[in-house]
Design an enzyme around this catalytic site. Structure first.
Site, PDB file in Angstrom:
ATOM      1  N   ASP A   1       0.867  -1.337   0.092  1.00 47.95           N
ATOM      2  CA  ASP A   1       0.000  -0.054  -0.035  1.00 47.95           C
ATOM      3  C   ASP A   1       0.752   1.257   0.028  1.00 47.95           C
ATOM      4  OD1 ASP A   1       1.099  -0.152   2.607  1.00 47.95           O
ATOM      5  OD2 ASP A   1      -0.874   0.130   3.655  1.00 47.95           O
TER       6      ASP A   1
ATOM      7  N   GLU B   1       3.072   2.127   2.243  1.00 46.52           N
ATOM      8  CA  GLU B   1       3.549   2.536   3.336  1.00 46.52           C
ATOM      9  C   GLU B   1       4.956   2.116   3.664  1.00 46.52           C
ATOM     10  OE1 GLU B   1       0.740   1.631   6.528  1.00 46.52           O
ATOM     11  OE2 GLU B   1      -0.473   3.133   6.152  1.00 46.52           O
TER      12      GLU B   1
ATOM     13  N   ARG C   1      13.354  26.037   4.419  1.00 41.64           N
ATOM     14  CA  ARG C   1      13.113  27.315   4.031  1.00 41.64           C
ATOM     15  C   ARG C   1      11.816  27.853   4.235  1.00 41.64           C
ATOM     16  NH1 ARG C   1      14.575  26.308  -2.295  1.00 41.64           N
ATOM     17  NH2 ARG C   1      13.910  24.487  -1.768  1.00 41.64           N
ATOM     18  N   GLN C   2      10.751  27.126   4.746  1.00 42.66           N
ATOM     19  CA  GLN C   2       9.423  27.749   5.270  1.00 42.66           C
ATOM     20  C   GLN C   2       9.663  27.886   6.721  1.00 42.66           C
ATOM     21  OE1 GLN C   2       7.524  27.626   2.369  1.00 42.66           O
ATOM     22  NE2 GLN C   2       9.116  26.324   1.367  1.00 42.66           N
TER      23      GLN C   2
ATOM     24  N   HIS D   1      19.181  26.313   6.708  1.00 46.64           N
ATOM     25  CA  HIS D   1      18.825  27.463   5.653  1.00 46.64           C
ATOM     26  C   HIS D   1      18.563  28.807   6.499  1.00 46.64           C
ATOM     27  CE1 HIS D   1      17.599  29.802   2.414  1.00 46.64           C
ATOM     28  NE2 HIS D   1      16.572  29.952   3.035  1.00 46.64           N
TER      29      HIS D   1
ATOM     30  N   ASP E   1      23.603  35.879  -3.309  1.00 50.91           N
ATOM     31  CA  ASP E   1      22.955  37.273  -2.706  1.00 50.91           C
ATOM     32  C   ASP E   1      23.373  37.469  -1.551  1.00 50.91           C
ATOM     33  OD1 ASP E   1      21.692  35.505  -0.956  1.00 50.91           O
ATOM     34  OD2 ASP E   1      20.190  34.831  -2.568  1.00 50.91           O
TER      35      ASP E   1
ATOM     36  N   LYS F   1      21.231  42.470  -8.035  1.00 51.73           N
ATOM     37  CA  LYS F   1      20.093  42.427  -9.326  1.00 51.73           C
ATOM     38  C   LYS F   1      19.752  43.893  -9.457  1.00 51.73           C
ATOM     39  CE  LYS F   1      17.526  38.583 -10.460  1.00 51.73           C
ATOM     40  NZ  LYS F   1      16.411  37.535 -10.173  1.00 51.73           N
TER      41      LYS F   1
ATOM     42  N   ARG G   1      17.349  46.217 -11.901  1.00 53.41           N
ATOM     43  CA  ARG G   1      16.301  46.259 -12.764  1.00 53.41           C
ATOM     44  C   ARG G   1      16.641  47.583 -13.603  1.00 53.41           C
ATOM     45  NH1 ARG G   1      12.502  43.518 -14.366  1.00 53.41           N
ATOM     46  NH2 ARG G   1      12.341  41.998 -12.759  1.00 53.41           N
TER      47      ARG G   1
ATOM     48  N   ASP H   1      26.337  28.861  -3.170  1.00 50.48           N
ATOM     49  CA  ASP H   1      24.986  29.194  -2.285  1.00 50.48           C
ATOM     50  C   ASP H   1      24.919  27.866  -1.406  1.00 50.48           C
ATOM     51  OD1 ASP H   1      22.551  30.525  -1.685  1.00 50.48           O
ATOM     52  OD2 ASP H   1      21.817  29.978  -3.714  1.00 50.48           O
TER      53      ASP H   1
HETATM   54  C1  R5P Z   1      17.414  30.900  -1.240  1.00 53.60           C
HETATM   55  O1  R5P Z   1      17.216  31.827  -0.230  1.00 53.60           O
HETATM   56  C2  R5P Z   1      18.494  29.737  -1.287  1.00 53.60           C
HETATM   57  O2  R5P Z   1      19.549  30.229  -0.485  1.00 53.60           O
HETATM   58  C3  R5P Z   1      18.978  29.376  -2.650  1.00 53.60           C
HETATM   59  O3  R5P Z   1      19.311  30.543  -3.112  1.00 53.60           O
HETATM   60  C4  R5P Z   1      17.583  28.963  -3.394  1.00 53.60           C
HETATM   61  O4  R5P Z   1      16.954  28.094  -2.609  1.00 53.60           O
HETATM   62  C5  R5P Z   1      17.967  28.385  -4.629  1.00 53.60           C
HETATM   63  O5  R5P Z   1      16.792  27.810  -5.315  1.00 53.60           O
HETATM   64  P1  R5P Z   1      16.678  27.723  -6.717  1.00 53.60           P
HETATM   65  O6  R5P Z   1      17.980  26.900  -7.190  1.00 53.60           O
HETATM   66  O7  R5P Z   1      15.602  26.975  -6.845  1.00 53.60           O
HETATM   67  O8  R5P Z   1      16.916  29.085  -7.494  1.00 53.60           O
END
Ligand code: R5P
Length: 282
Positions: free
Chosen positions: A34, A36, A88-89, A119, A158, A181, A183, A207
């Site tokens: 099933d 699980e 991340r949440q 994170h 970033d 970044k 614009r 990153d």
């Molecule tokens: C964001 O705050 C994280 O540090 C990463 O930069 C991000 O999660 C990367 O996500 P993706 O590869 O989907 O652009």
């Protein structure tokens, strides 16, 4: 100490066991008809148990919960979550949303929880036990030192990732900066390093994680236009969802370097020694 490798971290667990000269428990993982999950630790775990399991997927998380329960008779339980999903949440962005990172953390019953470059550090406050987050960025820096890079520069995508870039750069012995970044018009953005010029230099973008690869791939293309010679991508956690790797190589990346918090083909740097060192101190 008995090391228990969850289904997502079997290689890393075996490396930690080797590094500590500890027993690696024999485990059985299968799926019921099933769907699980069936988990069984086939060795005795009455002594200190160390469970190593990343939770990139919901079923990895479920395996972790079952492993913790299977260790109920252990003297102490140390849970190592090299990559913690849902970290991340960590904020409520819209009414009615959960703090998913908190929901996950509250289910982990252990004496100690160890994470790697989580994170957001604030997520650690949601665990009900002692927590330690270890920084694997210097290991990436050490790896980069072995590559024959020309006038290298290390870039965080970033400002938020600048600490990771700084600690890798210290070991690497290179300059570091973060990307910005700007614009230029309704549909044009420009991504450039805040202070440094990349023309004629080898660049490493670092990153904490690469998930879809979108953040980094966009930057790579622009750095190539700005005259960067070779562009490498490095991260602690190679989540690499969907076609992330194709996206990265298509944008002109020379190589992708990551750790084994998630066991992927690009996991060239092992965090086993860091985890072993942390466990010795518990
Ligand atoms: C964001 O705050 C994280 O540090 C990463 O930069 C991000 O999660 C990367 O996500 P993706 O590869 O989907 O652009």
């Amino acid at each position: 100490m008995k090391i228990i490798g969850g289904p997502a971290s079997q290689l890393l667990a075996s490396r930690v066991a080797k590094s500590l000269d500890c027993d690696l428990a024999l485990c059985e993982y299968k799926t019921f008809p099933d769907n699980e999950m069936y988990v069984r630790i086939l060795d005795d775990v009455s002594q200190d148990a160390v469970i190593i399991q990343s939770t990139a997927t919901d079923s990895d998380f479920m395996a972790l919960l079952q492993l913790i329960d299977a260790c109920s008779s252990a003297e102490k339980v140390h849970v190592i979550i090299p990559y913690m999903g849902y970290a991340r949440q960590d904020k409520q962005f819209k009414p009615g949303e959960p703090l998913s990172a908190r929901a996950v953390a509250r289910t982990i019953m252990a004496d100690n929880v160890v994470t790697v470059n989580i994170h957001e550090n604030s997520v650690l406050d949601h665990f009900y036990c002692n927590t330690i987050d270890i920084n694997a960025a210097p290991l990436i820096g050490k790896y980069l030192k072995e590559l024959d890079l020309n006038s290298p520069v290390l870039l965080a995508p970033d400002k938020g990732a600048i600490d990771i870039a700084a600690s890798a750069a210290l070991e690497f012995g290179a300059e570091y900066d973060h990307l910005e970044k700007k614009r230029l018009s309704g549909d044009t953005v420009q991504i450039t390093p805040k202070n440094l010029d990349v023309a004629g230099r080898d660049v490493v973008i670092l990153d904490d994680m690469v998930a879809t690869g979108g953040t980094v791939a966009e930057a790579v293309s622009m750095l190539k236009v700005q005259g960067a010679t070779r562009v490498y991508v490095a991260c602690i956690h190679p989540v690499l969802a969907g076609s992330a790797l194709i996206k990265l190589y298509h944008s002109g990346v020379v190589d992708v370097i990551a750790t084994d918090t998630l066991e992927k083909a690009v996991s060239k740097v092992s965090v086993a020694s860091l985890i072993a060192h942390t466990l010795k101190g518990l």
